[in-house]
Design an enzyme around this catalytic site. Sequence first.
Site, short mmCIF file in Angstrom:
data_model
loop_
_atom_site.label_atom_id
_atom_site.label_comp_id
_atom_site.label_asym_id
_atom_site.label_seq_id
_atom_site.Cartn_x
_atom_site.Cartn_y
_atom_site.Cartn_z
CB ALA A 59 -0.94 -0.01 1.20
CB ILE A 60 3.99 2.20 1.74
CG1 ILE A 60 4.47 3.52 2.35
CG2 ILE A 60 5.12 1.43 1.12
CD1 ILE A 60 3.55 4.09 3.37
CD GLU A 61 5.53 -0.17 -1.90
OE1 GLU A 61 6.40 -0.05 -1.01
OE2 GLU A 61 4.55 -0.93 -1.79
CB VAL A 81 -6.20 -4.90 2.11
CG1 VAL A 81 -5.25 -6.00 1.74
CG2 VAL A 81 -6.83 -5.17 3.45
CB ILE A 83 -4.77 -6.53 8.00
CG1 ILE A 83 -5.66 -6.74 6.75
CG2 ILE A 83 -5.37 -7.23 9.22
CD1 ILE A 83 -5.77 -8.17 6.29
CD GLN A 86 -0.80 -8.09 18.16
OE1 GLN A 86 -0.82 -7.63 19.29
NE2 GLN A 86 -1.90 -8.49 17.53
CB THR A 87 4.07 -2.83 15.43
OG1 THR A 87 3.77 -2.85 14.02
CG2 THR A 87 4.73 -4.15 15.84
CG HIS A 89 4.04 -1.12 9.87
ND1 HIS A 89 3.28 -1.85 8.99
CD2 HIS A 89 5.04 -0.57 9.15
CE1 HIS A 89 3.80 -1.75 7.78
NE2 HIS A 89 4.86 -0.97 7.85
NE ARG A 128 -15.44 -2.81 6.06
CZ ARG A 128 -15.83 -3.59 7.07
NH1 ARG A 128 -15.51 -4.88 7.09
NH2 ARG A 128 -16.54 -3.10 8.07
#
Length: 160
Positions: A59-61, A81, A83, A86-87, A89, A128
């Site tokens: 997604a960052i791209e 997407v 998701i 635990q961090t 990020h 979704r």
Amino acid sequence: MSPAAGVPEMPALDASGVRLGIVASTWHSRICDALLAGARKVAADSGVDNPTVVRVLGAIEIPVVAQELARNHDAVVALGVVIRGQTPHFEYVCDAVTQGITRVSLDASTPVANGVLTTDNEQQALDRAGLPESAEDKGSQAAGAALSAALTLRELRARS
């Protein structure tokens, strides 16, 4: 698949002649492939024969590729997407992608529809994704939003 509460019915669009670009990530491929299929179907149903489709890893791209597509397309659809894990990020990626997509749209004066799912778990994303068992199809919705905005801008610009 019945419309989810609050989701407007998309009117039939005649977007023939609209140059559509679609950027879709490949992480969570089952979900992203379904989002892409929904976007392609709306494009075809709206008269857009050959949208430009670019796949990126994550997604960052998406924003930088959306920026390039916005240079020579009338509308762009961003699909992916993210998701929650635990961090922190998740928050960083979601914020960066959302801000990037918005900036591209405003800087290029080209609609960039945000079809990047940001969910707490995989099941929410599957719900979704536009799969047969999904409650919603965010890929279709994003494509409809992008094409509708492109047609609105075309009409507004014709008045100038």
